[in-house]
Enzyme design. Structure first.
Site, mmCIF file in Angstrom:
data_model
loop_
_atom_site.group_PDB
_atom_site.id
_atom_site.type_symbol
_atom_site.label_atom_id
_atom_site.label_comp_id
_atom_site.label_asym_id
_atom_site.label_seq_id
_atom_site.Cartn_x
_atom_site.Cartn_y
_atom_site.Cartn_z
ATOM 1 N N ASP A 113 59.665 75.362 25.042
ATOM 2 C CA ASP A 113 58.117 75.170 25.214
ATOM 3 C C ASP A 113 57.816 75.806 26.710
ATOM 4 O OD1 ASP A 113 59.561 73.509 26.991
ATOM 5 O OD2 ASP A 113 59.201 71.799 25.689
ATOM 6 N N HIS A 135 59.422 61.972 22.399
ATOM 7 C CA HIS A 135 59.098 63.156 22.046
ATOM 8 C C HIS A 135 60.300 64.207 22.309
ATOM 9 C CE1 HIS A 135 58.310 63.598 26.754
ATOM 10 N NE2 HIS A 135 58.697 64.647 26.394
ATOM 11 N N GLU A 138 54.441 65.542 20.994
ATOM 12 C CA GLU A 138 54.317 63.892 21.417
ATOM 13 C C GLU A 138 53.954 63.275 20.151
ATOM 14 O OE1 GLU A 138 54.395 63.494 24.452
ATOM 15 O OE2 GLU A 138 53.196 64.814 25.800
#
Length: 260
Positions: free
Chosen positions: A66, A137, A142
């Site tokens: 990410d 998560h 999420e």
């Protein structure tokens, strides 16, 4: 799913062993890289093996889970910079062989699609390192995330931003509100998932991950559907597991040649 309960320092060695096995057994190994606190001891162990034993990353590709949206390229908490500092530069990993989603792109959906294509072009991830948030998560998927989701832009929850404020001078307002993240469907395509968690604050998330129902409310539970998932936890993080004794017996009886 295999659950290993051991001291934190032993968990880091086990994860590093699995990564080293991939590096030594494949011509073009592909590793999935995580940020946060959980993998730091693993990166320390890999850096030690590089310095003392010559463990090489030169042929490997690395793909980050990410990236924050909107941070300056030189911001120390931009995940590309974090990965460079914590692992890539320490092991002589060529910068062009470590890739992350482009959180500075002008066309974020196109950047996400291009990232998916780059992972596929590399042949997919051999081993993906993961941490887990207190709300369950993984990456920045999420609660409520689709279990089939792909790389996309996400809005971070207040809880996640508060958890990550420690990296931003304990100021939650400095933590970006958006990120690009590999989706749960993307993560599940890696051939081996290795998740690490330590501390009692992770105990409920680990309980749900291992023993709860598969649910988008606890995104990490999708790992129950993976054919090769390993969960490495210390006793504190394992304190809510109902079958902790069984997991311990199973691991103690495992043939040494199997590895993770």
């Amino acid at each position: 799913m295999e659950v290993v309960i051991a001291p934190a320092e032993e968990l880091a060695v086990l994860a590093a062993d699995a990564i080293e096995a991939v590096l030594r057994s494949r011509d073009e190994p592909v590793l999935g890289l995580a940020t946060g606190s959980s993998p730091l001891a693993v990166y320390d162990e890999l850096a030690r093996r590089h310095a003392e034993q010559g463990l090489s990353f030169e042929r490997a590709r690395g793909f980050m889970l990410d990236e924050y949206v909107g941070l300056a390229e030189d911001h120390p908490q931009r995940y590309r910079n974090v990965i460079a500092t914590e692992i890539a530069e320490r092991v002589g990993w060529p910068a062009e062989r470590v890739t992350g989603p482009d959180g500075a792109a002008t066309d974020l959906p196109a950047a996400c699609a291009a990232y998916e294509e780059s992972i596929a072009a590399a042949g997919g991830v051999d081993l993906q390192i993961l941490g887990i948030g207190t709300d369950g998560h993984i990456a920045f998927n999420e609660p409520g995330s689709s279990l089939a989701s792909r790389t996309r832009i996400k809005t971070l929850t207040r809880q996640t931003r508060e958890d990550n404020a420690r990296f931003f001078d304990d100021d939650v307002d400095q933590v970006p509100t958006h990120c690009l993240t590999q989706g749960l469907g993307t993560i599940m395509e890696a051939r081996h998932l290795v998740l690490l968690a330590t501390g009692r604050h992770k105990a409920e998330a680990i309980h749900q991950l291992v023993e709860g129902p598969v649910s988008a409310m606890w995104p990490a539970t999708v790992m129950q559907w993976h054919q090769h998932a390993t969960v490495l936890v210390d006793e504190a993080a394992a304190s809510r597991l109902q079958l902790a004794a069984y997991y311990g017996q199973t691991y103690a009886s495992k043939p040494a040649w199997q590895g993770l």
